[in-house]
Design a protein around this motif. Structure first.
Motif, PDB file in Angstrom:
ATOM      1  N   ARG A  21      43.032  38.154   2.023  1.00 13.16           N
ATOM      2  CA  ARG A  21      42.058  37.921   3.090  1.00 13.16           C
ATOM      3  C   ARG A  21      42.615  36.943   4.112  1.00 13.16           C
ATOM      4  NH1 ARG A  21      36.384  36.338   0.663  1.00 13.16           N
ATOM      5  NH2 ARG A  21      37.476  34.397   0.228  1.00 13.16           N
ATOM      6  N   ARG A  22      42.080  37.047   5.358  1.00 15.62           N
ATOM      7  CA  ARG A  22      42.544  36.193   6.454  1.00 15.62           C
ATOM      8  C   ARG A  22      41.358  35.780   7.319  1.00 15.62           C
ATOM      9  NH1 ARG A  22      46.493  38.871  10.734  1.00 15.62           N
ATOM     10  NH2 ARG A  22      44.708  40.212  10.972  1.00 15.62           N
ATOM     11  N   LYS A  23      41.389  34.526   7.758  1.00 20.10           N
ATOM     12  CA  LYS A  23      40.485  34.029   8.790  1.00 20.10           C
ATOM     13  C   LYS A  23      41.359  33.642   9.975  1.00 20.10           C
ATOM     14  CE  LYS A  23      36.772  32.188   5.935  1.00 20.10           C
ATOM     15  NZ  LYS A  23      35.737  31.132   5.866  1.00 20.10           N
ATOM     16  N   GLN A  24      41.134  34.255  11.122  1.00 22.69           N
ATOM     17  CA  GLN A  24      41.952  33.974  12.301  1.00 22.69           C
ATOM     18  C   GLN A  24      41.356  32.772  13.047  1.00 22.69           C
ATOM     19  OE1 GLN A  24      42.145  38.312  13.479  1.00 22.69           O
ATOM     20  NE2 GLN A  24      44.258  37.676  13.878  1.00 22.69           N
ATOM     21  N   LEU A  25      41.771  31.596  12.617  1.00 26.45           N
ATOM     22  CA  LEU A  25      41.228  30.351  13.154  1.00 26.45           C
ATOM     23  C   LEU A  25      41.655  30.106  14.589  1.00 26.45           C
ATOM     24  CD1 LEU A  25      41.859  28.091  10.019  1.00 26.45           C
ATOM     25  CD2 LEU A  25      39.798  29.390  10.602  1.00 26.45           C
ATOM     26  N   GLY A  26      42.906  30.391  14.915  1.00 29.98           N
ATOM     27  CA  GLY A  26      43.405  30.173  16.272  1.00 29.98           C
ATOM     28  C   GLY A  26      42.607  30.965  17.292  1.00 29.98           C
ATOM     29  N   ALA A  27      42.375  32.234  17.017  1.00 32.55           N
ATOM     30  CA  ALA A  27      41.605  33.079  17.938  1.00 32.55           C
ATOM     31  C   ALA A  27      40.164  32.597  18.034  1.00 32.55           C
ATOM     32  CB  ALA A  27      41.651  34.534  17.483  1.00 32.55           C
ATOM     33  N   ALA A  28      39.570  32.213  16.903  1.00 31.53           N
ATOM     34  CA  ALA A  28      38.182  31.755  16.901  1.00 31.53           C
ATOM     35  C   ALA A  28      38.001  30.478  17.716  1.00 31.53           C
ATOM     36  CB  ALA A  28      37.700  31.540  15.466  1.00 31.53           C
ATOM     37  N   ALA A  29      39.050  29.656  17.773  1.00 25.69           N
ATOM     38  CA  ALA A  29      38.989  28.401  18.533  1.00 25.69           C
ATOM     39  C   ALA A  29      39.398  28.594  19.991  1.00 25.69           C
ATOM     40  CB  ALA A  29      39.876  27.346  17.871  1.00 25.69           C
ATOM     41  N   GLY A  30      39.756  29.820  20.368  1.00 25.61           N
ATOM     42  CA  GLY A  30      40.127  30.097  21.753  1.00 25.61           C
ATOM     43  C   GLY A  30      41.588  29.902  22.064  1.00 25.61           C
ATOM     44  N   GLY A  31      42.439  29.846  21.051  1.00 30.16           N
ATOM     45  CA  GLY A  31      43.869  29.670  21.267  1.00 30.16           C
ATOM     46  C   GLY A  31      44.506  30.893  21.897  1.00 30.16           C
ATOM     47  N   ASP A  32      45.463  30.680  22.780  1.00 28.29           N
ATOM     48  CA  ASP A  32      46.184  31.777  23.425  1.00 28.29           C
ATOM     49  C   ASP A  32      47.634  31.864  22.966  1.00 28.29           C
ATOM     50  OD1 ASP A  32      44.096  32.752  25.051  1.00 28.29           O
ATOM     51  OD2 ASP A  32      44.486  31.182  26.533  1.00 28.29           O
ATOM     52  N   ASP A  33      48.339  30.742  22.960  1.00 27.65           N
ATOM     53  CA  ASP A  33      49.778  30.743  22.730  1.00 27.65           C
ATOM     54  C   ASP A  33      50.187  30.354  21.314  1.00 27.65           C
ATOM     55  OD1 ASP A  33      50.206  31.507  25.362  1.00 27.65           O
ATOM     56  OD2 ASP A  33      50.278  29.435  26.064  1.00 27.65           O
ATOM     57  N   ILE A  34      49.238  29.841  20.528  1.00 25.35           N
ATOM     58  CA  ILE A  34      49.519  29.467  19.141  1.00 25.35           C
ATOM     59  C   ILE A  34      48.445  30.094  18.262  1.00 25.35           C
ATOM     60  CG2 ILE A  34      49.722  27.606  17.457  1.00 25.35           C
ATOM     61  CD1 ILE A  34      50.665  25.809  19.731  1.00 25.35           C
ATOM     62  N   GLY A  35      48.884  30.844  17.265  1.00 24.64           N
ATOM     63  CA  GLY A  35      47.959  31.432  16.312  1.00 24.64           C
ATOM     64  C   GLY A  35      47.920  30.600  15.049  1.00 24.64           C
TER      65      GLY A  35
END
Length: 162
Positions: A21-35
């Protein structure tokens, strides 16, 4: 924008909703250049196939549990508190395997550059991602696919004459 991992939904990776399983924390926080993704790998499971990136550097940090990291065809033990830098290139091919009895949780942080070509040495294959990098929004991809390395065609005979 700060987020709490408990507010982000898990997605299951792998066939038939088995695997990890994965939670995409970078995307959820609005990150663009760092995942940044939180992974949970059950006992006896393996994460992504053995691979390397040609454009995106990754790093792995183990939060809990133990696992084995296959790194450039060597095996390294991972335990809570272990940090691993995974630069680009075939000499940094890697895969996490949970050969223990308990789940392992770890963070993977990566640059989010595209296009990216990912090599899969065990399968003599490669993946291509353009429009968004691996881990990015698949709906925004303009080009992607997986190919065996021996699928090479002659440019002048197959493409240029059309």
């Amino acid at each position: 924008m700060p987020i709490n991992e408990s507010d982000v939904d898990w997605s299951t990776i792998g066939p038939d909703d088995t695997g990890f399983r994965r939670k995409q924390l970078g995307a959820a926080a609005g990150g663009d250049d760092i995942g940044c993704s939180l992974y949970e790998l059950p006992a006896g499971e393996r994460a992504w196939p053995y691979h390397y990136h040609t454009r995106n550097e990754e790093a792995l940090y183990v939060l809990s549990g133990t696992a084995t990291l296959r790194l450039d065809d060597e095996e390294e033990e991972l335990a809570a508190g272990t940090y691993v830098a995974l630069p680009t290139g075939a000499e940094h091919a890697h895969r996490v395997v949970n050969d223990g009895d308990e789940p392992v949780r770890y963070l993977v942080i990566s640059t989010m550059d595209e296009p990216d070509v990912v090599g899969y040495p065990d399968a003599d294959a490669l993946g291509i991602y353009a429009g968004t990098p691996p881990g990015g929004d698949e709906d925004e991809r303009v080009l992607s696919g997986f190919f065996h390395e021996d699928d090479d065609i002659d440019f002048w005979d197959e493409i240029a004459d059309d």
